[in-house]
Design a protein around this motif. Structure first.
Motif, short mmCIF file in Angstrom:
data_model
loop_
_atom_site.label_atom_id
_atom_site.label_comp_id
_atom_site.label_asym_id
_atom_site.label_seq_id
_atom_site.Cartn_x
_atom_site.Cartn_y
_atom_site.Cartn_z
N HIS A 110 8.92 38.61 55.45
CA HIS A 110 9.99 39.13 55.94
C HIS A 110 10.93 40.04 54.85
N LEU A 111 9.97 40.80 54.04
CA LEU A 111 10.64 41.29 52.79
C LEU A 111 11.38 42.76 53.41
N GLN A 112 12.62 43.00 52.72
CA GLN A 112 13.51 43.80 53.18
C GLN A 112 13.14 45.03 52.41
N PHE A 113 12.64 46.26 52.70
CA PHE A 113 12.40 47.48 52.12
C PHE A 113 13.70 48.32 51.92
N SER A 114 13.71 48.95 50.60
CA SER A 114 14.83 49.67 50.26
C SER A 114 14.79 50.84 51.21
N LYS A 115 15.65 51.82 51.18
CA LYS A 115 16.02 52.83 51.87
C LYS A 115 14.96 54.21 51.55
N ASN A 124 -0.51 54.74 47.10
CA ASN A 124 0.80 54.97 46.39
C ASN A 124 1.86 54.66 46.97
N VAL A 125 1.92 54.84 48.42
CA VAL A 125 3.07 54.43 49.08
C VAL A 125 3.24 52.99 49.39
N ILE A 126 2.16 52.12 49.47
CA ILE A 126 2.07 50.70 49.90
C ILE A 126 2.42 50.19 48.50
N ARG A 127 1.70 50.51 47.37
CA ARG A 127 1.78 49.82 46.17
C ARG A 127 3.35 50.11 45.76
N GLY A 128 3.64 51.08 45.96
CA GLY A 128 5.25 51.33 45.44
C GLY A 128 6.17 50.69 46.28
N CYS A 129 5.98 50.33 47.45
CA CYS A 129 6.91 49.67 48.58
C CYS A 129 6.90 48.05 48.25
N ALA A 156 3.89 50.00 36.88
CA ALA A 156 3.07 51.12 37.21
C ALA A 156 3.65 52.24 37.84
N GLN A 157 4.86 51.89 38.55
CA GLN A 157 5.53 52.82 39.50
C GLN A 157 6.30 53.96 38.87
N SER A 158 6.15 53.99 37.69
CA SER A 158 7.02 55.03 36.93
C SER A 158 6.38 56.30 37.16
N ALA A 159 4.97 56.39 37.26
CA ALA A 159 4.12 57.49 37.51
C ALA A 159 3.97 57.80 39.03
N ASN A 160 4.49 56.73 39.83
CA ASN A 160 4.08 57.05 41.26
C ASN A 160 4.81 58.28 41.90
N LYS A 194 13.16 51.32 42.18
CA LYS A 194 14.44 51.02 41.16
C LYS A 194 14.84 49.53 40.89
N GLY A 195 14.29 49.16 39.67
CA GLY A 195 14.58 47.65 39.39
C GLY A 195 13.79 46.63 40.10
N THR A 196 14.38 45.28 40.06
CA THR A 196 13.54 44.24 40.63
C THR A 196 14.19 43.72 41.79
N ASP A 197 13.66 43.13 42.64
CA ASP A 197 14.26 42.51 43.84
C ASP A 197 14.82 41.18 43.63
#
Length: 575
Positions: A238-243, A273-278, A435-439, A445-448
Motif C-alpha cells: 500500500h505504498l503511497q507514490f509521490s505526485k 527507469n520508471v518503476i525503479r524510480g517509483c 542510482a536515481q540521480s541519473a534517472n 526526492k529524499g527518503t520515504d
C-alpha cells in the motif's frame, strides 16, 4: 481478476481497429476502453481527436482523444493499477508467511496444552494425594508460558520460580513431612517464600529456567519475526507514490490511449527507469530483507534440543518428577531448614497420607511416544526452504513487475513515453535511491519516512533474531555443550551460567538474589527468634494482600489444603 486482467481482455478488442494502421481516425477505441475499464463516465468523452492544450501529462504535438477530466481519472486509476500489481506480485510470499505464522501459533498452543496434560497426568498417576491442589499451580504456569510465547512481557525466570514456590508447600506437606494437617495460611506462605533459599528441588528449577528461557524466547522471537514480515509486505503493498511518480506512471500506462494506441506497452528500459524510480525507497529494504531471512534461517537451525520449544515443553513433566524426587531425597535437611526459618507448625497428629510406590507409578505415568515427533522442526525446515526463495524479493521487484506485467517483450515496437518506437535509447539506471540521480524519467526526492520506519523495525528484529539485544543467558548463538547429558547428571552436577542457572539475569533478578543472600546472613548471624519474627511479618503482609485481592481464591485454597474454613484457621493461628 483485477483491472489488469480486464484491461488485457478489453485491449484485444481494440486490436482490430489498431491493425488498420490508421492514425486517430476517431476516438471510438479510447471511449470504449475508458468505459469498459470503468475508469469513469462516458459523458463528455470526445468522439473525434481534438487539441489537448489543457492536458498536464499526456501532452502531444498531435491531436488527442483525452480531455483534462479523463487525464485526472487516469491519474487515479494508474495508482490503483500499480498497487494491484504490487499486491499480486507479493501475494504468494504474503500467504507463505501468514499461513505459517498461524500454523506455528496453533502448534505452540497445542504443545502448551499437551505439556500441561503431561504434567497433570504426572501428579494424577504418581502423586495422587497432591494432584487436586497442584492443578492450579500447573494451570497457572502453562498459562504464563502461553502469555510469554505470544508476546506478553513476563520473566521466564520468575514464572518458573513462581511454579516451584507454589509447589513447595504441597510437596512439603504431602511428600517431605506428611502428617501435618491444619497448617495455617501464614505457615504455608512462609514455606512458599523459603523455597528459593532452601532449594528443596536441587538444581532442577535452575535447569528449567535455562531451558524455558532459551526455548520460549527463541519461539516467541521467531513468531514475532513472522508477524513483522507480514507487516513489511502490507506496508509495501500500500505504498503511497509521490505526485511526480504518479505523473510518470500515468504517462507510461495511459498516455498511449490518448494517441489511439491502447495496445502499446512501454519499452523494457523505459519501464525499468520508471518503476525503479517509483520503487527506489522500497528497494532500500532489500539489504535488510536479506539479513532478516538469513537471521530467521540461523535461528531456525539453532532451535533444537534445549532450544526447541517442542522438546522442552513435552519433557517438562520429567523435570517436575526429578524435582519431587530431589525433594524426597533432601527431606530431612529440608524439614530442619523449614523449622529454622518458619518455626514448628501447630500439628494435629493423623495417619500419614498414603502414596503409592514411586517405581510402580512411574511405569503408569510414562507418556506415549508422539507419532508426529519433530513435527515442529520439520515444519520450520520446510518453511525456511520456501522463504529462502524470496531473499531477493525487494531487490528484484521492479524488474519482475516490468518483465512479468508491464513492459513489451523484446523485439516488439514499444512506447517510450512520447511515441511508439523500435527501442528505448535512454540510459537505464540501477535500483535504490542513489542510482536515481541519473534517472531520465523520475526525480526521486529524499527518503520515504514510512519505508524508513519499516527498515528500523527490520533492524530491531534482526538484532533480536541474532540475540544481540538480549541478556547473555538468553542468547542462542552458541549451543550449550553437554546438554544431551542425562537428567541425573544435570541434577547432581554443577550448574553454570550457560545452563541458565542464574548469575547473569536482569538487574531486578540480581537485586532479588542480593536480598536473598542478605536474608540468609540475617538468619545465620541473628538469633532464631528475630529472624522468625521478620519472616512472619513478611508472610502476614503477603497474606493480607491475598485476603484483600483474592479472598475467594484464598478461602478455596485453604479449604483444599486443610479441609477447614478460613474462620476455623484463624482461630487456630499460632501465637
Amino acid at each position: 481478476m483485477g483491472r489488469q486482467s480486464l484491461r488485457s481482455g478489453i485491449l484485444l478488442l481494440a486490436a482490430l481497429v489498431s491493425l488498420k494502421g490508421e492514425k486517430l481516425p476517431s476516438c471510438e477505441d479510447a471511449r470504449k476502453v475508458f468505459q469498459l475499464l470503468q475508469i469513469g463516465p462516458a459523458k463528455g468523452l470526445p468522439e473525434t481527436p481534438q487539441a489537448g492544450a489543457d492536458l498536464q501529462v499526456c501532452t502531444s504535438k498531435n491531436l488527442t482523444c483525452c480531455t483534462k477530466k479523463m487525464e485526472e481519472r487516469y491519474q487515479i486509476v494508474v495508482k490503483q493499477d500499480i498497487q494491484q500489481v504490487l499486491q499480486t506480485s507479493s501475494s504468494t510470499l504474503k500467504f507463505l508467511i501468514s499461513h505459517n505464522a498461524a500454523a506455528f501459533q496453533e502448534t505452540f498452543e497445542m504443545l502448551i496444552t499437551e505439556a500441561e496434560n503431561y504434567t497433570s497426568t504426572l501428579f494424577c498417576n504418581t502423586y495422587r494425594n497432591m494432584a487436586v491442589e497442584a492443578a492450579t499451580a500447573v494451570q497457572e504456569f502453562f498459562t504464563d508460558v502461553g502469555l510469554f510465547v505470544f508476546g506478553i512481557d513476563i520473566s521466564t525466570e520468575e514464572l518458573v520460580n513462581r511454579f516451584f514456590d507454589t509447589l513447595f508447600p504441597l510437596v512439603y506437606n504431602h511428600l517431605i513431612n506428611p502428617g501435618l494437617t491444619d497448617i495455617s495460611l501464614e505457615y504455608s506462605e512462609c514455606i512458599r517464600m523459603s523455597q528459593r533459599d532452601i532449594s528443596p528441588f536441587g538444581n532442577v528449577p535452575k535447569i528449567a529456567m535455562g531451558q524455558m528461557g532459551r526455548s520460549l524466547l527463541s519461539s516467541r522471537t521467531f513468531l514475532q519475526a513472522l508477524n513483522l514480515g507480514i507487516e513489511v509486505i502490507n506496508t509495501t503493498d500500500h505504498l503511497q507514490f509521490s505526485k511526480d511518480c504518479s505523473r510518470v506512471l500515468l504517462r507510461m500506462q495511459y498516455c498511449p490511449h490518448c494517441q489511439g494506441i491502447p495496445l502499446s506497452k512501454p519499452c523494457m528500459g523505459y519501464c525499468l527507469n520508471v518503476i525503479r524510480g517509483c520503487l527506489a525507497n522500497m528497494a532500500e529494504i532489500d539489504h535488510h530483507w536479506r539479513r532478516y531471512i538469513q537471521s530467521l534461517e540461523e535461528l531456525s537451525s539453532a532451535m533444537h534440543g534445549t532450544y526447541d520449544i517442542e522438546h522442552v515443553l513435552l519433557n517438562f513433566h520429567s523435570l517436575v518428577n526429578d524435582a519431587l524426587t530431589q525433594a524426597r531425597i533432601n527431606g530431612p535437611k529440608v524439614i530442619e531448614q523449614v523449622n529454622k526459618i518458619c518455626g514448628h507448625p501447630v500439628r494435629k497428629l493423623t495417619l500419614s497420607p498414603s502414596y503409592s510406590d514411586q517405581n510402580k507409578d512411574n511405569q503408569g505415568m510414562k507418556m506415549s511416544a508422539r507419532d508426529h515427533e519433530e513435527t515442529l522442526a520439520n515444519r520450520r525446515k520446510e518453511f525456511m526452504n520456501s522463504l529462502r526463495l524470496y531473499k531477493t524479493f525487494y531487490g528484484g521487484l521492479a524488474d519482475q513487475l516490468c518483465i512479468n506485467e508491464l513492459a513489451a517483450a523484446d523485439g516488439l515496437a514499444c512506447w517510450n513515453g512520447e511515441d511508439v518506437v523500435k527501442s528505448y535509447t535512454h540510459r537505464v539506471v540501477g535500483s535504490g535511491i542513489k542510482a536515481q540521480s541519473a534517472n531520465p524519467e523520475v526525480k526521486v526526492k529524499g527518503t520515504d519516512p514510512v519505508i524508513n520506519q519499516i527498515i528500523d523495525k527490520l533492524k530491531h528484529i534482526i538484532q533480536r533474531l541474532q540475540g544481540k539485544s538480549l541478556p547473555k543467558h538468553e542468547k542462542w548463538g552458541l549451543l550449550q555443550t553437554g546438554s544431551s547429558g542425562s537428567m541425573d547428571e544435570q541434577v547432581s552436577g554443577d550448574c553454570d551460567d550457560e545452563d541458565g542457572c542464574g548469575g547473569s539475569g536482569s538487574v531486578e533478578v540480581k537485586r532479588i538474589l542480593q536480598i536473598t543472600d542478605l536474608n540468609k546472613s540475617l538468619i545465620v548471624q541473628e538469633n532464631h527468634q528475630a529472624a522468625k519474627a521478620i519472616l512472619k511479618d513478611i508472610c502476614q503482609w503477603k497474606v493480607n494482600i491475598h485476603k484483600l485481592i483474592y479472598p475467594l481464591f484464598t478461602d478455596c485454597m485453604l479449604f483444599l489444603q486443610t479441609g477447614r474454613s478460613l474462620g476455623d484457621a484463624r482461630q487456630d493461628k499460632p501465637q
